[in-house]
Write a protein that holds these residues in place. Structure first.
Motif, mmCIF file in Angstrom:
data_model
loop_
_atom_site.group_PDB
_atom_site.id
_atom_site.type_symbol
_atom_site.label_atom_id
_atom_site.label_comp_id
_atom_site.label_asym_id
_atom_site.label_seq_id
_atom_site.Cartn_x
_atom_site.Cartn_y
_atom_site.Cartn_z
ATOM 1 N N UNK A 86 13.364 3.784 -3.221
ATOM 2 C CA UNK A 86 12.241 3.802 -4.272
ATOM 3 C C UNK A 86 13.193 6.089 -4.416
ATOM 4 N N UNK A 87 13.358 6.031 -3.583
ATOM 5 C CA UNK A 87 13.466 8.079 -2.980
ATOM 6 C C UNK A 87 13.732 8.213 -3.806
ATOM 7 N N UNK A 88 14.907 7.426 -4.909
ATOM 8 C CA UNK A 88 15.583 8.244 -6.174
ATOM 9 C C UNK A 88 14.403 8.801 -7.367
ATOM 10 N N UNK A 89 13.033 8.271 -6.840
ATOM 11 C CA UNK A 89 11.894 8.785 -8.193
ATOM 12 C C UNK A 89 11.259 9.266 -7.366
ATOM 13 N N UNK A 90 10.861 8.857 -6.135
ATOM 14 C CA UNK A 90 9.701 9.741 -5.394
ATOM 15 C C UNK A 90 10.042 10.115 -4.197
ATOM 16 N N UNK A 91 9.310 10.962 -3.669
ATOM 17 C CA UNK A 91 9.367 10.876 -1.906
ATOM 18 C C UNK A 91 9.437 9.872 -1.567
ATOM 19 N N UNK A 92 9.922 8.923 -0.826
ATOM 20 C CA UNK A 92 9.716 7.718 -0.297
ATOM 21 C C UNK A 92 10.782 7.459 0.743
ATOM 22 N N UNK A 93 10.162 6.985 2.107
ATOM 23 C CA UNK A 93 11.153 6.587 2.958
ATOM 24 C C UNK A 93 11.718 4.798 3.624
ATOM 25 N N UNK A 94 12.735 4.334 3.184
ATOM 26 C CA UNK A 94 13.062 3.046 2.895
ATOM 27 C C UNK A 94 12.492 2.852 4.555
ATOM 28 N N UNK A 153 1.233 -1.013 0.060
ATOM 29 C CA UNK A 153 0.281 0.061 -0.249
ATOM 30 C C UNK A 153 0.787 1.521 -0.341
ATOM 31 N N UNK A 154 1.742 1.325 0.969
ATOM 32 C CA UNK A 154 2.876 2.685 1.025
ATOM 33 C C UNK A 154 3.068 2.847 -0.562
ATOM 34 N N UNK A 155 3.812 1.580 -0.855
ATOM 35 C CA UNK A 155 4.452 1.414 -2.635
ATOM 36 C C UNK A 155 3.306 2.143 -3.397
ATOM 37 N N UNK A 156 1.701 2.090 -3.351
ATOM 38 C CA UNK A 156 1.256 2.746 -4.015
ATOM 39 C C UNK A 156 0.599 3.637 -3.677
ATOM 40 N N UNK A 157 0.939 3.691 -2.465
ATOM 41 C CA UNK A 157 0.658 5.348 -2.331
ATOM 42 C C UNK A 157 1.232 6.382 -3.223
#
Ligand SMILES: [Zn+2]
Length: 142
Positions: free
Chosen positions: A75-83, A25-29
């Motif tokens: 995926x933080x190189x592509x979008x706001x994302x926290x590993x 869900x997190x990746x999709x959102x």
């Protein structure tokens, strides 16, 4: 005798279950919130054309229900994302999950702007949402 609530009255008003955000869900959102396609999220992660399809398949797979990325998903190189958030959702029980916006997956340690260009924070009206999602919902309700 003191007036104590009966067990039955406590059972009659159960708390609604909190929605659990899973890693897929997190990746999709995060991707939807950034308005990116799978191909656009995958693009920073391949350099040779023969790798493109594999990388896109891996990114798409992360949104598949039940998939917990085994590798170091970031995926933080592509979008706001926290590993870190991703790992917590993948590895920890729901009661230990971080607080995330149910509309876009934002967490308070990730920079994000609202529709006015201000820093996002938690909505005062709806604790499940960030101010950006609150603004978008208000605009769509008009
Ligand atoms: Zn949000």
């Amino acid at each position: 005798m003191r007036d104590v609530p009966s067990l039955l009255s406590m059972l009659a008003t159960p708390e609604p279950p909190k929605p659990v955000m899973m890693p897929w869900d997190y990746v999709r959102l995060r991707r939807k919130s950034a308005r990116l396609s799978i191909a656009e999220v995958a693009r920073p992660y391949w350099h040779r054309p023969e790798h493109q399809a594999d990388v896109e398949r891996n990114v798409a797979g992360l949104e598949h229900p039940g998939v917990r990325g085994q590798w170091n998903v970031n995926l933080s190189r592509a979008m706001p994302f926290s590993a870190d958030v991703y790992r917590q959702l993948a590895d920890l029980p729901p009661e230990q999950h971080p607080r995330l916006c149910t509309g876009c997956g934002w967490d308070e340690f990730t920079s994000q702007y609202d529709t006015n260009g201000d820093d996002v924070t938690w909505s005062r009206e709806n604790e499940a949402l960030c101010t950006r999602c609150e603004q978008i919902a208000a605009r769509e309700a008009r």
